[in-house]
Design a protein around this motif. Structure first.
Motif, PDB file in Angstrom:
ATOM      1  N   GLY A   1       0.795  -1.214   0.000  1.00 56.44           N
ATOM      2  CA  GLY A   1       0.000   0.000   0.000  1.00 56.44           C
ATOM      3  C   GLY A   1       0.830   1.267   0.000  1.00 56.44           C
ATOM      4  O   GLY A   1       2.053   1.231   0.112  1.00 56.44           O
TER       5      GLY A   1
ATOM      6  N   TRP B   1      -4.161   9.186   4.612  1.00 52.19           N
ATOM      7  CA  TRP B   1      -4.882   8.554   3.512  1.00 52.19           C
ATOM      8  C   TRP B   1      -4.134   7.275   3.179  1.00 52.19           C
ATOM      9  O   TRP B   1      -2.902   7.259   3.119  1.00 52.19           O
ATOM     10  CB  TRP B   1      -4.920   9.441   2.274  1.00 52.19           C
ATOM     11  CG  TRP B   1      -5.570  10.765   2.496  1.00 52.19           C
ATOM     12  CD1 TRP B   1      -6.908  11.058   2.400  1.00 52.19           C
ATOM     13  CD2 TRP B   1      -4.917  11.993   2.835  1.00 52.19           C
ATOM     14  NE1 TRP B   1      -7.115  12.382   2.657  1.00 52.19           N
ATOM     15  CE2 TRP B   1      -5.906  12.993   2.934  1.00 52.19           C
ATOM     16  CE3 TRP B   1      -3.593  12.361   3.086  1.00 52.19           C
ATOM     17  CZ2 TRP B   1      -5.627  14.307   3.248  1.00 52.19           C
ATOM     18  CZ3 TRP B   1      -3.312  13.678   3.408  1.00 52.19           C
ATOM     19  CH2 TRP B   1      -4.321  14.629   3.480  1.00 52.19           C
TER      20      TRP B   1
ATOM     21  N   VAL C   1      -4.090   3.638   0.638  1.00 53.76           N
ATOM     22  CA  VAL C   1      -4.580   2.785  -0.443  1.00 53.76           C
ATOM     23  C   VAL C   1      -3.888   1.446  -0.237  1.00 53.76           C
ATOM     24  O   VAL C   1      -2.656   1.371  -0.192  1.00 53.76           O
ATOM     25  CB  VAL C   1      -4.230   3.361  -1.834  1.00 53.76           C
ATOM     26  CG1 VAL C   1      -4.682   2.398  -2.926  1.00 53.76           C
ATOM     27  CG2 VAL C   1      -4.864   4.719  -2.019  1.00 53.76           C
TER      28      VAL C   1
ATOM     29  N   ASP D   1      -3.595  -2.645  -1.426  1.00 51.91           N
ATOM     30  CA  ASP D   1      -3.829  -3.595  -2.501  1.00 51.91           C
ATOM     31  C   ASP D   1      -3.552  -4.999  -1.977  1.00 51.91           C
ATOM     32  O   ASP D   1      -2.529  -5.233  -1.344  1.00 51.91           O
ATOM     33  CB  ASP D   1      -2.897  -3.282  -3.680  1.00 51.91           C
ATOM     34  CG  ASP D   1      -3.102  -4.216  -4.851  1.00 51.91           C
ATOM     35  OD1 ASP D   1      -4.254  -4.630  -5.082  1.00 51.91           O
ATOM     36  OD2 ASP D   1      -2.105  -4.537  -5.528  1.00 51.91           O
TER      37      ASP D   1
END
Length: 96
Positions: free
Chosen positions: A69, A84, A86, A88
Motif C-alpha cells: 500500500g 490517507w 490505499v 492492494d
C-alpha cells in the motif's frame, strides 16, 4: 468493521479491532517520500503479510496473505493530523 473512529481514541480502537482478527501481521516500509514543495506531506510505500485468526484449529488455513500500500500523512505543528491509505491485496482475501 464499522465506519472508522475519529481522533486518537478512534484510531486506537480501529487498530485493536483489526489486529484482534489477525495472526502473524508484519510489514516493512520500502520507501518514504517527501518534498520541499509540499513540506507538510509525507508518503510511504509499504509491503506486508498476515494470516487470519481462526476461532478453531479446524478452521485455521494458515494461508499467507500478501498486501502492499501507499499511505500519505499530513503533518501540522509537528503532529500527524490526517492520513490517507490505499491498500492492494486485502480486498479479495480477507474481510476485516
Amino acid at each position: 468493521m464499522s465506519s472508522p473512529g475519529k481522533g486518537v481514541a478512534g484510531a486506537k480502537n480501529d487498530l485493536k479491532n483489526s489486529v484482534d482478527k489477525l495472526d502473524d501481521l508484519s510489514y516493512v516500509v520500502e520507501a518514504l517520500i517527501a518534498s520541499p514543495a509540499y513540506p507538510n506531506l509525507v508518503g510511504a510505500y509499504w509491503k506486508g503479510s498476515l494470516t487470519t485468526k481462526s476461532t478453531s484449529d479446524a478452521n485455521k488455513t494458515n494461508k499467507i496473505i500478501n498486501y502492499r500500500g501507499v499511505s500519505i500523512y499530513r503533518i501540522q505543528n509537528e503532529k500527524m493530523v490526517e492520513t490517507w491509505h490505499v491498500v492492494d491485496g486485502l480486498q479479495d482475501n480477507i474481510f476485516l
